[in-house]
Write an enzyme that holds these catalytic residues in place. Structure first.
Site, PDB file in Angstrom:
ATOM      1  N   HIS A 288      31.121  23.975  71.634  1.00 30.84           N
ATOM      2  CA  HIS A 288      30.754  25.375  71.454  1.00 30.84           C
ATOM      3  C   HIS A 288      30.484  26.093  72.769  1.00 30.84           C
ATOM      4  CE1 HIS A 288      28.946  23.771  67.465  1.00 30.84           C
ATOM      5  NE2 HIS A 288      30.208  24.081  67.288  1.00 30.84           N
TER       6      HIS A 288
ATOM      7  N   LYS B 113      21.963  26.347  79.592  1.00 26.79           N
ATOM      8  CA  LYS B 113      20.969  25.725  78.717  1.00 26.79           C
ATOM      9  C   LYS B 113      20.512  24.384  79.243  1.00 26.79           C
ATOM     10  CE  LYS B 113      24.184  26.108  75.641  1.00 26.79           C
ATOM     11  NZ  LYS B 113      25.193  26.079  74.595  1.00 26.79           N
TER      12      LYS B 113
ATOM     13  N   TYR C 179      17.730  22.780  72.363  1.00 30.29           N
ATOM     14  CA  TYR C 179      18.516  23.591  73.292  1.00 30.29           C
ATOM     15  C   TYR C 179      17.607  24.712  73.798  1.00 30.29           C
ATOM     16  CZ  TYR C 179      22.024  22.191  69.663  1.00 30.29           C
ATOM     17  OH  TYR C 179      22.778  21.541  68.718  1.00 30.29           O
TER      18      TYR C 179
ATOM     19  N   ASP D 297      33.708  23.816  62.742  1.00 30.68           N
ATOM     20  CA  ASP D 297      34.107  22.997  63.887  1.00 30.68           C
ATOM     21  C   ASP D 297      35.471  22.333  63.662  1.00 30.68           C
ATOM     22  OD1 ASP D 297      31.824  23.749  65.162  1.00 30.68           O
ATOM     23  OD2 ASP D 297      30.849  21.792  65.089  1.00 30.68           O
TER      24      ASP D 297
END
Length: 194
Positions: A64, A73, A133, A172
């Protein structure tokens, strides 16, 4: 007592971290993030949101990214274990299209810093894997994107022998290959600009 360690990887900007960690007879104490220490090591992360996911063994999330408002991140496993993958999609990067994988677990306490302009995903290696995250930008559903986890051009060496089956979301499973994505959108901006 262990202080922060910043370990460079083979891809510029992608950094493995070992956080501050202290263990004694009462248990343990950890500090996974301090902005000034990170800045002193060239990481300018200004957290905007924190997300968490819990996954069954075999769940694969990714790969992603956001096309606009790219997110940098810090990712870490709070319980369980994953094989974590970051793919460099930064425009004009010398390592464009290259990936690197890391084992992150509650046991090793390692944290991965992923700069803007990378695709990210992981394979859960244990049931009830809790993943955190800490993101430098908010989630932007309009620029949400991704590339297929098993794209032959990327040839990510997922440790599939460690799971019985790969479990994907419908979203996905329908992601494009890198070539298909690039044909439509081009590379990601490293600084997150449109």
């Amino acid at each position: 007592m262990r202080t922060f360690e910043f370990l460079q990887t083979s891809i510029a900007g992608l950094t493995m971290l070992r956080p501050f960690f202290a263990l004694d007879g009462r248990g343990w104490f950890s500090k996974p993030f301090e902005q000034s220490i990170f800045a002193a090591h060239g990481i300018e992360l200004f957290p905007r949101e924190e997300l968490r996911s819990c996954s069954k063994k075999g769940v694969l999330r990714g790969l992603h990214f956001q096309r606009r408002c790219c997110q940098d991140k810090l990712v870490q496993v709070l319980s369980g274990a994953v094989f974590d993958v970051a793919v460099d999609l930064r425009k004009d990067s010398e390592t464009f299209g290259q990936w690197e994988g890391f084992y992150l677990s509650a046991e090793n306490r390692n944290i991965l810093y992923i700069p803007k302009g990378f695709a990210h995903g992981f394979l859960a290696l244990e049931d009830n894997t809790l993943f955190s995250y800490l993101c430098g930008e908010r989630y932007d559903p309009e620029s949400d994107g991704g590339i297929r986890w098993n794209d032959p051009q990327l040839s990510v060496s997922w440790p599939l022998e460690r799971v019985e089956q790969v479990i994907l979301s419908d979203k996905d499973a329908a992601l494009p290959t890198l070539a298909e994505f690039l044909a439509q959108y081009g590379p990601l901006p490293a600084e997150g600009a449109p």
